[in-house]
Scaffold this motif. Structure first.
Motif, PDB file in Angstrom:
ATOM      1  N   GLN A 119       9.024  -5.118   0.459  1.00 24.13           N
ATOM      2  CA  GLN A 119       9.148  -3.643   0.594  1.00 24.13           C
ATOM      3  C   GLN A 119       8.015  -2.865   0.280  1.00 24.13           C
ATOM      4  OE1 GLN A 119      12.256  -2.831  -2.536  1.00 24.13           O
ATOM      5  NE2 GLN A 119      13.832  -2.507  -0.946  1.00 24.13           N
TER       6      GLN A 119
ATOM      7  N   ARG B 185       3.112 -10.081   3.666  1.00 23.17           N
ATOM      8  CA  ARG B 185       4.013 -10.492   4.894  1.00 23.17           C
ATOM      9  C   ARG B 185       3.525 -11.914   5.406  1.00 23.17           C
ATOM     10  NH1 ARG B 185       7.445  -6.350   6.682  1.00 23.17           N
ATOM     11  NH2 ARG B 185       6.517  -4.528   5.479  1.00 23.17           N
ATOM     12  N   LEU B 186       2.334 -12.305   5.080  1.00 22.72           N
ATOM     13  CA  LEU B 186       2.080 -13.753   5.509  1.00 22.72           C
ATOM     14  C   LEU B 186       2.476 -14.697   4.307  1.00 22.72           C
ATOM     15  CD1 LEU B 186      -1.498 -13.062   6.697  1.00 22.72           C
ATOM     16  CD2 LEU B 186       0.116 -14.131   7.990  1.00 22.72           C
TER      17      LEU B 186
ATOM     18  N   THR C 233      -0.230  -6.880   4.974  1.00 25.01           N
ATOM     19  CA  THR C 233      -0.363  -8.040   6.021  1.00 25.01           C
ATOM     20  C   THR C 233      -0.238  -9.348   5.079  1.00 25.01           C
ATOM     21  OG1 THR C 233      -1.729  -6.721   7.237  1.00 25.01           O
ATOM     22  CG2 THR C 233      -1.754  -9.123   7.616  1.00 25.01           C
TER      23      THR C 233
ATOM     24  N   ARG D 106       1.769   3.651  -8.141  1.00 24.30           N
ATOM     25  CA  ARG D 106       2.999   4.223  -8.136  1.00 24.30           C
ATOM     26  C   ARG D 106       3.806   2.474  -8.184  1.00 24.30           C
ATOM     27  NH1 ARG D 106       6.775   6.178  -3.664  1.00 24.30           N
ATOM     28  NH2 ARG D 106       8.885   5.803  -4.629  1.00 24.30           N
TER      29      ARG D 106
ATOM     30  N   ASN E 206     -12.014   2.764   9.296  1.00 24.39           N
ATOM     31  CA  ASN E 206     -11.901   2.926  10.647  1.00 24.39           C
ATOM     32  C   ASN E 206     -12.905   4.345  10.994  1.00 24.39           C
ATOM     33  OD1 ASN E 206     -10.726   1.166  12.355  1.00 24.39           O
ATOM     34  ND2 ASN E 206      -8.651   2.144  11.367  1.00 24.39           N
TER      35      ASN E 206
ATOM     36  N   MET F  34       6.231   0.338  -1.097  1.00 26.44           N
ATOM     37  CA  MET F  34       6.292   1.500  -2.059  1.00 26.44           C
ATOM     38  C   MET F  34       5.101   2.189  -2.411  1.00 26.44           C
ATOM     39  SD  MET F  34       7.715   1.739  -5.868  1.00 26.44           S
ATOM     40  CE  MET F  34       9.429   2.056  -6.232  1.00 26.44           C
ATOM     41  N   SER F  35       4.594   2.752  -1.345  1.00 29.12           N
ATOM     42  CA  SER F  35       3.293   3.429  -1.297  1.00 29.12           C
ATOM     43  C   SER F  35       3.164   4.562  -2.140  1.00 29.12           C
ATOM     44  CB  SER F  35       2.729   3.744   0.116  1.00 29.12           C
ATOM     45  OG  SER F  35       3.628   4.634   0.855  1.00 29.12           O
ATOM     46  N   GLY F  36       1.900   4.994  -2.716  1.00 31.37           N
ATOM     47  CA  GLY F  36       1.928   6.033  -3.493  1.00 31.37           C
ATOM     48  C   GLY F  36       0.818   6.039  -4.480  1.00 31.37           C
ATOM     49  N   ALA F  37      -0.114   6.982  -4.583  1.00 30.02           N
ATOM     50  CA  ALA F  37      -1.003   7.029  -5.735  1.00 30.02           C
ATOM     51  C   ALA F  37      -1.770   5.655  -5.789  1.00 30.02           C
ATOM     52  CB  ALA F  37      -0.636   7.267  -7.265  1.00 30.02           C
TER      53      ALA F  37
ATOM     54  N   VAL G 211      -4.363 -15.456  11.629  1.00 24.15           N
ATOM     55  CA  VAL G 211      -4.096 -13.909  11.845  1.00 24.15           C
ATOM     56  C   VAL G 211      -5.545 -13.527  11.384  1.00 24.15           C
ATOM     57  CG1 VAL G 211      -3.294 -12.050  10.367  1.00 24.15           C
ATOM     58  CG2 VAL G 211      -1.719 -13.954  11.408  1.00 24.15           C
TER      59      VAL G 211
ATOM     60  N   ILE H 152      11.696 -10.893   1.045  1.00 22.31           N
ATOM     61  CA  ILE H 152      11.465  -9.781   1.733  1.00 22.31           C
ATOM     62  C   ILE H 152      10.387  -8.938   1.148  1.00 22.31           C
ATOM     63  CG2 ILE H 152      13.814  -9.428   2.716  1.00 22.31           C
ATOM     64  CD1 ILE H 152      14.073  -7.260   0.757  1.00 22.31           C
TER      65      ILE H 152
ATOM     66  N   PRO I 272       2.924  -0.192   5.357  1.00 24.76           N
ATOM     67  CA  PRO I 272       2.685  -1.273   6.190  1.00 24.76           C
ATOM     68  C   PRO I 272       1.696  -1.451   7.112  1.00 24.76           C
ATOM     69  CG  PRO I 272       4.741   0.231   6.603  1.00 24.76           C
ATOM     70  CD  PRO I 272       3.880   0.926   5.555  1.00 24.76           C
ATOM     71  N   GLY I 273       1.096  -2.487   7.449  1.00 24.87           N
ATOM     72  CA  GLY I 273      -0.106  -2.619   8.598  1.00 24.87           C
ATOM     73  C   GLY I 273      -1.201  -2.518   7.946  1.00 24.87           C
TER      74      GLY I 273
ATOM     75  N   SER J  31     -11.965   9.107   5.979  1.00 26.18           N
ATOM     76  CA  SER J  31     -10.355   9.255   5.465  1.00 26.18           C
ATOM     77  C   SER J  31     -10.015   7.510   5.496  1.00 26.18           C
ATOM     78  CB  SER J  31      -9.620   9.592   6.237  1.00 26.18           C
ATOM     79  OG  SER J  31      -9.744   9.415   7.705  1.00 26.18           O
TER      80      SER J  31
END
Lengths: 377, 681
Positions: free
Chosen positions: A88, A69-70, A66, A97, A209, A90-93, A339, A86, A60-61, A206
Motif C-alpha cells: 500500500q 513489490r518484489l 519496486t 508520513r 531524471n 502512503m506517500s508524503g513528506a 528486474v 499486499i 508507486p513505480g 526535481s
C-alpha cells in the motif's frame, strides 16, 4: 533540548540493549525494550487467511516501491499460513508520513509493516513533522541496494576525464542536485569541499531524471546518483555514449569500521581512495568529519522492513523468519536480479542494532555543522 | 530501417503480445473514464503482473494502457466539463458546451477519431525524424523550460475565458498555490500554517475535481436537469458519424495540431502539459471565424485531442533513447519499463531499433483499437447526457470523492476538494476562468525550479539571449497582442451595435459582479499577504512567491477596477445593494447550492465515524430519497451497486488505504473471529 532528550532515550535504550545481550536484564525491563526480546521461546504466528500490508511511503513505480513489490510475494510464500501480502502506498513528506503512521497509527499485530529507506541522519537533523523514534521500531530485516555514486562529464577538462583524480584540475565545475537536504546533494558537496575544489552548486532539479537531463545539456557537469539509477539508466544513456564517467562511490562502513569498496561497485574507486590519490593522505578536516558522519548514518541499510513498536512477538518472529528465508530463496534472487540487474546485500539484524546504538554517541557538533551546511544557500 | 519497422510490427502481432496489448487498452479506457484515475494508478495495478513477463509483452501491456487514457478521458471532459486528466483540459472549453447543446455524441466522435489519428501520427512521424530528436532536446535547458511554461500559461490565461486579466490572475494564483509546502530545493515549508497535510503541497486531483466537478454537480442536482440542456428529440444531427465527418473535414487542422503535439510534447520538463493549450490556441488564432470558440466549436475539440495523443507517442522515443522523459507520465512509464527490462540508451535507435519500433507500433495500434471501441460505445455513453441529473449525481459524487482520496489517502484531500468546490462555484458565477488555475498548479513546481536554476546557472540576464528563449518570448508577445486585438475589435463591434440601436451581446450571462467582486478582493488579499509572509524566508524560497504576489496583485487590481465599475452600474440599475444581491443570489440558486455543499460536509463528518465504505452508499441513498424523491427500491439498488464497486475495485483490486474511522477501530473487538470486516470498514 528536544534533541538532547531524544538522545538520552536512545542512550538509555542502548545501555539496556547492551545489558540484555548478556542475558542479565531484569524481565520487566525487557518488555519495554522490545528490540531485545528473546524470540527463541516464542512460537511463530500462523497467518492463515490474513492479509499482511506492507506500507510504502512513496509513490508507486519508484525504487522503494519496486523493491517492496518484489519482496511481498516471497514474504507470502514463507510466512506460516501463506497470507495475502499486499503493498500500500502512503506517500508524503519524503516518507515521513508513513513512518509516523507505522509508529503511532498501525496496530502492532504484525499485519501492517513498513518498507522504508532509513537514514539515521534525518531524525538528528530535526526535520519538522517527525513523530517517530527509530529505535522503537521492530526491525524485521534490512537490505542494501547499492551505494551513492558521483559522476562527472568527460569533457570537463581539455583532456578526457579518464582518471577520477583529474577532477582536481577541472575548471568550471557545476554540481547539480535535487534538494539541499538530500543525501544525493549532501555527500557530493561535502566530497568536493573536503577536496577543496572550487565549484558552483545548482540544486532544485526535481528528480534524478531531470538531473541526468541537465548533465546531457551541459547545464551541470557533475552529480550524485543512486546505484539503481546508475545501473538502469546512467550506464546506458550517459556512460556508454561517452558523456559522463563515474568518479567514485560513497562506500558502506563494515562491522570493523573500515570502508572497503562496496561489493556492488567493486570496479569503481571509493571517494577515500581518490582523495588519497589526489592529496597523498587519508581524508581529514571538518568537511570530511561531516561526510564521514553522513556516510555512517546512512550506510546502515538502505531499506528496512520495520514493524510498529511492541509488535506481537509471535508475529514478529514469523516475519523475521520469513524475511530471512525469502532473501535466500533462489527464485526471489533470480527475479530481483532480473528486474534490477543485481541482488541486494542482506544486512544482519545484530549489525543494525549495533549501529542504532551508536547514534547515541554521535558528535553533536558535527550534526550541528551539517545542519548549518544544509541551511546555507 | 524498413526491416526494423516490419520486425517491430511482427513482434507486436505475436501471440500473446497482441492479447496483452488489448488488455492494456481495455484497462486504459477504464482508467481514463473515471475521474482521478490515470496512468499512475494504472501502473500500480499492472506492474505486479508484469514481473517475470516477456519484455515485449510487458511493454505492450503497459503501453496499451498508457497510450489510450488520453483518449477515453475525453468522456469526462465532454460530458461533465471535468478534465479527466490534466492532458485534456482544453477539450472542455468547447466539448462541454457541445454536450450541453445535445451534441455529446458528435463531440465524442470527433474526439476519438482525431485522438486515434494523433496517436498514430505522433508515433510514426517521430520515428521518421529520429536524427532530429537529440539536438532539439539538448537545446532545452532550464531557461527554455521556464519560457515554455510562461507560454503555456499565457495561452490558457488569455484563451480560456472572456477576460484576459482574470485568466492571467488565476494563472498567477495557481502558481502561488503550487508553492504551498516544501519547495523542491529549500528546506522550509511554505504557507502550511501548521497543517501537516499542507507540508506536501496541494495535490492536483482533489483540487481539479473540486474546482470543476462540484459546481457542475451542484447545477445538475439543484435544477435536476440533464447534462444536455435540450431534450433528445430537439437535437438535430449531432451523431457520432457527424463527429467523424467533422474530424475528416478538418484533417489539415488535425495534422498541424498533431505535429505540435509530437514535437512540443517530447520536450523535457513540461512540454506535454501544455500541448493541448498550444494546439487550442493555434486553432483559434488560425481560424478566420473564431467567434464560436468556447461556445461549442467542434474545432476546439479536434485540436487538443489530436495533440494530446500525439504527445503520448512522440514522447516515447526520447524517453527510451536518451532516458529523458518529457513529462511526469513518461517518467513514471520509464520507471515501469525499466522494471520490466528496458535498457534505455542510444542502442534503442540502432541495434535495438526493432524493439523501439515494436513500442511505436504498440502505441499506434492501441490508439486505433481504443478509438474503434469507444466510437462503438459512444452512442450509449452520450445517452447519459440526457439522463435526469438526479440519476447521475450520486455516482459521480462517489467517483469524485474516491478519486480525490486515491492519490494521498488523507482526509485533507476531501477537505481540499470541498473547499475548491466553493471556490469553483464562485469562479463560475463570477466568470473567472478555472482552467488556468489547474495548468498553473501542474506547472508550478517545474517553473519555479527552472526559474531558480536559471538564476543559479546563468549570470544576470544572460539567459534571455539564448535563441530559443527569444523565439518563445516573441510567441508569448504575439499571443497577448492577438488577444488584445480581439478585445478591441469586440469593443468597437459593440459600439457599432449600440449606435445602430441593437443591444450588445449578452455573453455575461453567467458572470455577475456580485460574485466576481468578492473573489477579486479575496485574490488580491491572498497575493499581498503571500508576498508579505514570504519576506523573512531564505532567498531561494521566497523569490518565486514574491514575484507571483506582485504580478498577481497587478492583474487582480485591473480586474478590481473593472468589477468596481460594473458593480456601480449594477447598483444603479437594480436600485440599491439589497435588491441587487437578492437578484444575483436568486439567479444563481445560491441558497440551494450552499445546502448541497452542506450535505457534502455532513457526509464527510459521518464518514469520520463510520468510514467510507458505508458513508458513501449512505449518502447516495439519502440523496436519492430526500433530494431526488425516489423510492426505497431505487435507493437500495443504486447504493448497493456503488458499495459493490467500492469493495470490488477500490478495495480488492487497488488495495486502497481507507480512512481509519472510529468504527474501524471499534468493530474488530465486537465481531467474532473470521468476520469479513473488509466488507464494511
Amino acid at each position: 533540548m528536544k534533541l538532547l532528550k531524544k538522545l538520552l532515550v536512545v542512550l538509555f535504550a542502548a545501555t539496556l540493549l547492551a545489558g540484555c545481550s548478556d542475558g542479565e536484564a531484569p524481565a520487566e525491563v525487557v518488555e519495554t525494550v522490545a528490540e531485545s526480546l528473546d524470540l527463541s521461546q516464542v512460537e511463530a504466528k500462523d497467518f492463515t487467511g490474513q492479509t499482511v500490508t506492507i506500507l510504502v511511503g512513496f509513490n508507486p513505480g519508484g525504487g522503494t516501491d519496486t523493491s517492496a513489490r518484489l519482496i511481498n510475494k516471497y514474504l507470502s510464500k514463507h510466512l506460516p499460513g501463506n497470507p495475502n501480502v499486499i503493498v500500500q502506498n502512503m506517500s508524503g513528506a519524503a516518507g515521513i508520513r508513513a513512518l509516523n503512521y507505522a509508529y503511532e497509527g498501525a496496530r502492532p499485530d504484525g499485519m501492517t509493516i513498513l518498507f522504508a529507506p532509513i537514514s539515521l541522519l534525518v531524525p538528528l537533523l530535526g526535520e519538522p513533522g517527525i513523530r517517530y523514534e527509530l529505535d522503537k521500531f521492530e526491525v524485521v530485516g534490512g537490505l542494501r541496494s547499492g551505494p551513492i555514486m558521483q559522476f562527472a562529464r568527460q569533457d570537463l577538462d581539455s583532456a578526457q576525464l579518464v582518471d577520477p583524480a583529474a577532477i582536481s584540475g577541472a575548471n568550471d565545475l557545476v554540481l547539480g542536485g535535487i534538494r539541499t537536504s538530500s543525501s544525493l546533494d549532501l555527500m557530493p558537496r561535502l566530497a568536493f569541499d573536503s577536496l577543496g575544489l572550487d565549484y558552483r552548486y545548482v540544486t532544485g532539479y526535481s528528480s534524478e531524471n531531470t538531473v541526468r537531463n541537465a548533465i546531457q545539456t551541459n547545464e551541470i557537469n557533475s552529480f550524485g546518483g543512486t546505484f539503481s539509477g546508475y545501473r538502469s539508466a546512467v550506464v546506458s544513456t550517459l556512460i556508454e555514449p561517452g558523456i559522463v564517467a563515474p568518479l567514485w562511490h560513497f562506500p558502506y562502513r563494515d562491522a570493523e569500521g573500515n570502508y572497503p569498496r562496496a561489493s556492488f561497485a567493486a570496479d569503481i574507486p571509493t571517494y577515500m581512495e581518490v582523495y588519497e590519490q589526489i592529496k597523498g593522505e587519508a581524508p581529514s578536516g571538518e568537511y570530511w568529519d561531516a561526510l564521514q558522519l553522513a556516510l555512517d548514518l546512512r550506510s546502515v541499510a538502505d531499506n528496512m522492513l520495520l514493524a510498529p513498536p511492541s509488535t506481537d512477538p509471535a508475529a514478529l518472529k514469523a516475519l523475521r523468519e520469513a524475511f530471512d528465508m525469502a532473501v535466500v530463496d533462489q527464485e526471489m534472487v533470480d527475479e530481483v536480479t532480473g528486474v534490477l540487474g543485481y541482488f541486494y546485500e542482506v544486512v544482519p539484524l545484530n549489525y543494525i542494532r549495533q549501529r542504532f546504538e551508536e547514534t547515541a554517541n554521535v558528535d553533536l557538533e558535527t550534526v550541528e555543522f551539517i545542519k548549518e551546511y544544509i541551511a546555507e544557500d | 530501417m524498413l526491416a526494423d519497422l516490419l520486425n517491430g510490427f511482427l513482434l507486436v502481432m505475436q501471440w500473446p503480445t497482441i492479447g496483452f496489448l488489448f488488455l492494456g487498452v481495455l484497462f486504459g479506457i477504464f482508467l481514463g473514464i473515471l475521474p482521478g484515475l490515470g496512468v499512475i494508478i494504472g501502473l500500480v495495478v499492472l506492474l505486479p503482473f508484469t514481473f517475470g513477463m516477456d519484455p515485449v509483452a510487458a511493454f505492450a501491456l503497459l503501453l496499451g494502457m498508457y497510450a489510450v487514457t488520453s483518449t477515453s478521458d475525453t468522456i469526462a471532459s465532454v460530458m461533465l466539463g471535468v478534465p479527466g486528466t490534466s492532458a485534456s483540459q482544453a477539450t472542455i472549453l468547447d466539448g462541454y458546451p457541445l454536450a450541453q447543446q445535445g451534441h455529446a455524441a458528435r463531440a465524442l466522435g470527433a474526439a476519438f477519431t482525431t485522438s486515434a489519428f494523433g496517436g498514430v501520427f505522433g508515433a510514426l512521424v517521430l520515428a521518421l525524424s529520429l536524427p532530429l530528436i537529440r539536438p532539439v532536446i539538448q537545446s532545452f535547458s532550464s531557461p527554455e523550460i521556464f519560457m515554455l511554461g510562461v507560454l503555456g500559461l499565457t495561452m490558457v490565461g488569455s484563451l480560456s475565458g472572456g477576460n484576459m486579466f482574470k485568466g492571467l490572475a488565476v494563472a498567477a494564483l495557481g502558481l502561488l498555490m503550487s508553492t504551498v509546502g516544501y519547495s523542491d530545493s529549500g528546506a522550509i515549508p511554505r504557507y502550511y500554517f501548521g497543517v501537516d497535510y499542507l507540508i506536501d503541497g496541494l495535490p492536483l486531483i482533489p483540487v481539479v475535481l473540486g474546482l470543476f466537478a462540484l459546481p457542475e454537480l451542484m447545477e445538475l442536482a439543484i435544477r435536476n436537469i440533464s447534462i444536455s440542456r435540450k431534450d433528445n428529440e430537439e437535437v438535430e444531427g449531432g451523431g457520432i458519424l457527424d463527429g467523424v465527418k467533422d474530424a475528416c473535414r478538418n484533417w489539415w487542422l488535425a495534422v498541424r495540431c498533431a505535429t505540435i503535439g509530437t514535437y512540443i510534447g517530447m520536450l523535457p520538463g513540461l512540454g506535454s502539459s501544455i500541448v493541448d493549450w498550444l494546439a487550442y490556441g493555434h486553432a483559434v488564432q488560425s481560424s478566420k471565424d473564431n467567434s464560436k470558440f468556447g461556445k461549442g466549436d467542434i474545432r476546439g475539440v479536434i485540436a487538443p485531442e489530436a495533440a494530446n495523443n500525439a504527445t503520448r507517442g512522440g514522447s516515447l522515443l526520447p524517453t527510451v533513447a536518451f532516458g529523458v522523459p518529457g513529462s511526469l507520465g513518461a517518467a513514471i512509464l520509464l520507471g515501469a519499463l525499466l522494471i520490466v527490462g528496458l535498457k534505455p540508451g542510444p542502442e534503442m535507435l540502432t541495434t535495438e531499433l526493432d524493439t523501439t519500433f515494436s513500442m511505436v507500433w504498440s502505441i499506434a495500434i492501441a490508439n486505433i483499437l481504443a478509438a474503434i471501441l469507444l466510437i462503438f460505445s459512444a452512442k450509449h455513453v452520450a445517452k447519459l447526457a440526457f439522463l435526469p441529473g438526479h440519476m447521475i449525481v450520486p455516482a459521480i459524487i462517489m467517483f469524485v470523492f474516491m478519486g480525490a482520496w486515491l492519490g494521498g489517502g488523507h482526509i485533507g484531500d476531501w477537505v481540499a476538494c470541498i473547499t475548491m468546490g466553493f471556490v469553483g462555484f464562485f469562479m463560475k458565477r463570477g466568470n473567472w476562468p478555472r482552467p488556468p488555475l489547474v495548468l498553473a498548479l501542474v506547472l508550478g513546481s517545474i517553473m519555479e525550479n527552472a526559474y531558480l536554476l536559471t538564476g543559479r546557472v546563468y549570470d544576470g540576464l544572460e539567459w534571455m539571449q539564448r535563441p530559443i528563449v527569444i523565439i518563445i518570448g516573441i510567441v508569448v508577445l504575439c499571443t497577448i497582442g492577438f488577444v488584445i486585438r480581439g478585445m478591441l475589435m469586440q469593443k468597437s463591434k459593440e459600439k457599432g451595435l449600440e449606435k445602430g440601436g441593437g443591444k450588445p451581446p449578452a455573453d455575461r450571462a453567467e458572470g455577475s459582479p456580485i460574485f466576481s467582486l468578492p473573489l477579486s478582493v479575496l485574490f488580491i488579499t491572498i497575493f499581498l499577504v503571500a508576498a508579505i509572509l514570504a519576506g523573512d524566508w531564505p532567498n531561494s524560497v521566497k523569490q518565486f512567491p514574491i514575484l507571483l504576489g506582485a504580478i498577481g496583485a497587478l492583474f487582480v487590481f485591473i480586474v478590481l477596477i473593472q468589477d468596481g465599475l460594473e458593480f456601480r452600474s449594477l447598483l444603479s440599475s437594480e436600485g440599491g445593494l439589497v435588491p441587487a444581491l437578492r437578484g444575483a443570489t436568486k439567479e444563481a440558486l445560491f441558497i440551494k447550492a450552499m445546502l448541497f455543499m452542506l450535505g457534502l460536509i455532513v457526509m464527510v463528518l459521518v464518514m469520520l465515524v463510520i468510514g467510507q465504505k458505508l458513508a458513501l452508499p449512505l449518502f447516495i441513498s439519502f440523496y436519492l430519497a430526500v433530494w431526488g424523491g425516489y423510492g426505497l427500491r431505487t435507493c437500495l439498488i443504486y447504493s448497493t451497486c456503488a458499495w459493490v464497486f467500492m469493495i470490488g475495485f477500490y478495495d480488492r483490486v487497488m488495495h486502497l488505504f481507507w480512512y481509519p474511522s472510529w468504527l474501524s477501530q471499534k468493530l474488530p473487538g465486537l465481531m467474532p473471529e473470521g468476520f469479513p470486516l473488509w466488507l464494511f470498514v
